[in-house]
Motif scaffolding. Structure first.
Motif: not given
Length: 107
Positions: A61, A63-64, A66-71, A75-76, A80
């Motif tokens: 998604t 949202q998912f 977007t959240r991953l980009k900040s990690r 961790e991404q 994933w």
């Protein structure tokens, strides 16, 4: 009439397109063989026939992503692989998409 005279057939482009089509057909054949193997494996283990084919097939998604980009990158990748391993991580997270372009096995 003028447009016909301006057209120049690009032989190299035609060759590249033909090679890309042949490669796509080979890759589709490999995918079918992979799916057949996974189907047999699931049946052998007494699981649903699409058990292995569903793993990692969830579409990520917005949202998912977007959240991953900040990690951090490590961790991404871990996050994933849990539910999106059949999708190209670079395609979704890198600013210019996947560097492998049409050669990417996930696209």
């Amino acid at each position: 009439e003028e447009n016909i005279q301006l057209f120049k057939f690009d032989q190299e482009k035609a060759i590249r397109e033909k090679e890309a089509l042949e490669k796509k057909k080979r890759e589709e054949g490999k995918r079918k063989a992979y799916e057949a193997r996974m189907l047999r494996k699931a049946k052998r283990e007494g699981k649903d026939s699409d058990y292995y084919l569903r793993q990692g097939a969830d579409v990520p998604t917005i949202q998912f992503i977007t959240r991953l980009k900040s990690r951090p990158k490590t961790e991404q990748l871990i996050l994933w692989k849990k539910s999106h391993s059949q999708h190209c991580l670079s395609y979704h997270l890198e600013p210019n998409g996947c560097s492998r372009d049409r050669k990417c096995a996930f696209l």
